[in-house]
Scaffold this active site. Structure first.
Site, PDB file in Angstrom:
ATOM      1  N   GLY A  64       0.913  -1.003   0.100  1.00  0.00           N
ATOM      2  CA  GLY A  64       0.048  -0.040   0.027  1.00  0.00           C
ATOM      3  C   GLY A  64       0.440   1.123  -0.502  1.00  0.00           C
ATOM      4  O   GLY A  64       0.537   2.482   0.679  1.00  0.00           O
ATOM      5  N   ALA A  65       2.084   1.368  -0.938  1.00  0.00           N
ATOM      6  CA  ALA A  65       2.767   1.727  -0.918  1.00  0.00           C
ATOM      7  C   ALA A  65       2.992   3.511  -1.724  1.00  0.00           C
ATOM      8  O   ALA A  65       3.706   4.518  -1.780  1.00  0.00           O
ATOM      9  CB  ALA A  65       4.293   1.880  -0.730  1.00  0.00           C
ATOM     10  N   ARG A  92       0.983   5.129  -2.329  1.00  0.00           N
ATOM     11  CA  ARG A  92      -0.137   7.044  -1.001  1.00  0.00           C
ATOM     12  C   ARG A  92       0.087   6.866   0.045  1.00  0.00           C
ATOM     13  O   ARG A  92       0.481   5.743   0.752  1.00  0.00           O
ATOM     14  CB  ARG A  92      -0.925   7.344  -2.302  1.00  0.00           C
ATOM     15  CG  ARG A  92      -2.428   7.050  -1.665  1.00  0.00           C
ATOM     16  CD  ARG A  92      -3.131   7.088  -2.815  1.00  0.00           C
ATOM     17  NE  ARG A  92      -5.045   6.073  -2.637  1.00  0.00           N
ATOM     18  CZ  ARG A  92      -5.644   6.893  -2.360  1.00  0.00           C
ATOM     19  NH1 ARG A  92      -5.638   7.682  -1.971  1.00  0.00           N
ATOM     20  NH2 ARG A  92      -7.036   6.358  -1.575  1.00  0.00           N
ATOM     21  N   ASN A  99       0.934  -2.463   5.204  1.00  0.00           N
ATOM     22  CA  ASN A  99       0.653  -1.040   5.378  1.00  0.00           C
ATOM     23  C   ASN A  99      -1.015  -0.966   4.769  1.00  0.00           C
ATOM     24  O   ASN A  99      -1.777  -0.658   5.040  1.00  0.00           O
ATOM     25  CB  ASN A  99       0.885  -0.244   4.952  1.00  0.00           C
ATOM     26  CG  ASN A  99       0.399   0.864   4.626  1.00  0.00           C
ATOM     27  OD1 ASN A  99       0.123   1.757   5.619  1.00  0.00           O
ATOM     28  ND2 ASN A  99       0.273   1.433   3.435  1.00  0.00           N
ATOM     29  N   SER A 134      -4.891  -0.219  13.955  1.00  0.00           N
ATOM     30  CA  SER A 134      -5.443   0.625  13.747  1.00  0.00           C
ATOM     31  C   SER A 134      -6.475   0.699  14.915  1.00  0.00           C
ATOM     32  O   SER A 134      -6.187  -0.530  16.659  1.00  0.00           O
ATOM     33  CB  SER A 134      -6.829   0.696  13.082  1.00  0.00           C
ATOM     34  OG  SER A 134      -8.090   1.543  13.114  1.00  0.00           O
ATOM     35  N   TYR A 169     -13.607  -3.416  10.204  1.00  0.00           N
ATOM     36  CA  TYR A 169     -12.389  -3.253  10.096  1.00  0.00           C
ATOM     37  C   TYR A 169     -12.722  -2.865  11.505  1.00  0.00           C
ATOM     38  O   TYR A 169     -11.035  -3.643  11.136  1.00  0.00           O
ATOM     39  CB  TYR A 169     -12.906  -1.409   9.272  1.00  0.00           C
ATOM     40  CG  TYR A 169     -11.071  -0.711   9.615  1.00  0.00           C
ATOM     41  CD1 TYR A 169     -10.900  -0.985   8.634  1.00  0.00           C
ATOM     42  CD2 TYR A 169     -10.770  -0.208  10.601  1.00  0.00           C
ATOM     43  CE1 TYR A 169      -9.510   0.105   8.566  1.00  0.00           C
ATOM     44  CE2 TYR A 169      -9.417   0.675  11.037  1.00  0.00           C
ATOM     45  CZ  TYR A 169      -8.531   0.417   9.470  1.00  0.00           C
ATOM     46  OH  TYR A 169      -7.684   1.006   9.422  1.00  0.00           O
ATOM     47  N   ALA A 197     -12.804  -5.894  13.510  1.00  0.00           N
ATOM     48  CA  ALA A 197     -12.175  -7.416  13.593  1.00  0.00           C
ATOM     49  C   ALA A 197     -10.761  -7.218  13.237  1.00  0.00           C
ATOM     50  O   ALA A 197     -10.331  -8.066  12.976  1.00  0.00           O
ATOM     51  CB  ALA A 197     -13.762  -7.954  12.464  1.00  0.00           C
ATOM     52  N   LYS A 250      -8.456  -5.450  12.001  1.00  0.00           N
ATOM     53  CA  LYS A 250      -8.018  -5.007  12.716  1.00  0.00           C
ATOM     54  C   LYS A 250      -6.838  -5.905  14.175  1.00  0.00           C
ATOM     55  O   LYS A 250      -6.120  -6.182  14.197  1.00  0.00           O
ATOM     56  CB  LYS A 250      -7.468  -3.087  13.078  1.00  0.00           C
ATOM     57  CG  LYS A 250      -7.542  -2.811  12.013  1.00  0.00           C
ATOM     58  CD  LYS A 250      -6.124  -3.286  10.823  1.00  0.00           C
ATOM     59  CE  LYS A 250      -6.597  -1.980  10.165  1.00  0.00           C
ATOM     60  NZ  LYS A 250      -4.868  -2.256   8.540  1.00  0.00           N
ATOM     61  N   ILE A 286      -3.683  10.272  11.071  1.00  0.00           N
ATOM     62  CA  ILE A 286      -2.716  11.035  10.266  1.00  0.00           C
ATOM     63  C   ILE A 286      -3.292  11.799   9.183  1.00  0.00           C
ATOM     64  O   ILE A 286      -3.979  11.872   7.965  1.00  0.00           O
ATOM     65  CB  ILE A 286      -2.167   9.486   9.729  1.00  0.00           C
ATOM     66  CG1 ILE A 286      -1.991   8.608  11.138  1.00  0.00           C
ATOM     67  CG2 ILE A 286      -0.767   9.958   8.928  1.00  0.00           C
ATOM     68  CD1 ILE A 286      -0.366   9.811  11.649  1.00  0.00           C
TER      69      ILE A 286
END
Length: 245
Positions: free
Chosen positions: A12-13, A15, A89, A141, A153, A155, A157, A186
């Protein structure tokens, strides 16, 4: 140059947070595999690294597909060398209240965030065990503790945290560390797209008084990926300016 000549995969690099991580690891001397489902974004990140004098390759990867993950590690090995560092990521969200959530929303998030992280971690572990060296850093997260509208989401993480701690126990004797990071709010392309009112509400919850920047997370990852962090494993570390309790 704490990571000089190390080979790092960042998923996932293309962006956002992943791009910030890839740029930081390259700055520290790592040769970076810029992995993303969008090859155009990956290529742009790769170009930035190369223009700064670093080494990088762009690889299009859907981490929810095992064959894509295996091909990514194969390309890394052939073009840069065996992988020393893995940063999991890549992730997606498909938010919705539990009583309205579709099976598709659930399945998509679990497939990428949890199963994809498992595929990457398992593939890396096989290489790292043999070499008796490795650093695996998973982006979890604060939502792993639960968040309204994010059952899928949260579950996924929470699963990443459990995977992290199990992998850390299994790999510790092989000189491989596995840690998880929980970023707070972020500042990225995605979060900058929220309405100003929502932005202000989110920032008001942060004791530090500001949104985080990708480099706030990337700095910690560079440390965890280095030999300075050789005795740190199985940790879940919050990077949220005090927002995460």
């Amino acid at each position: 140059m704490r990571l000089k000549d190390k080979v790092a995969v960042v998923t996932g690099a293309g962006r956002g947070l992943g791009k910030g991580i890839a740029l930081k690891l390259a700055q520290e001397g790592a040769k970076v595999v810029v992995s993303d489902i969008d090859i155009n974004n990956a290529s742009e990140t790769c170009k930035e690294i190369q223009q700064s004098g670093g080494q990088a390759i762009a690889v299009q990867t859907n981490i929810a597909k095992r064959e894509d993950v295996e091909q990514m590690f194969k390309e890394a090995s052939e073009k840069l060398g065996e992988v020393d560092i893995l940063v999991n990521n890549a992730g997606i969200n498909r938010d919705g209240m539990l009583h309205k959530m579709s099976d598709e929303q659930w399945d998509q998030v679990i497939a990428v965030n949890l199963t994809g992280t498992y595929y990457c971690t398992q593939t890396a572990a096989k290489v790292m065990r043999e070499r008796q060296y490795g650093r695996i850093i998973n982006i979890a997260s604060a939502s792993w503790l639960g968040n309204i509208g994010q059952a899928n989401y949260a579950a996924s993480k929470a699963g990443v945290v459990g995977l992290t701690k199990t992998a850390a126990r299994e790999l510790a004797s092989k000189n491989v560390t596995v840690n998880a990071i929980c970023p707070g709010f972020i500042e990225t392309d995605m979060t900058r797209g929220v309405p100003e009112k929502v932005w202000d509400i989110m920032v008001s919850k942060i004791p530090a008084g500001r949104a985080g920047k990708p480099e706030d997370v990337a700095n910690l990852i560079a440390f965890l990926a280095s030999d300075e962090a050789a005795y740190i494993t199985s940790e879940v570390i919050n990077v949220g300016g005090g927002m995460i309790l």
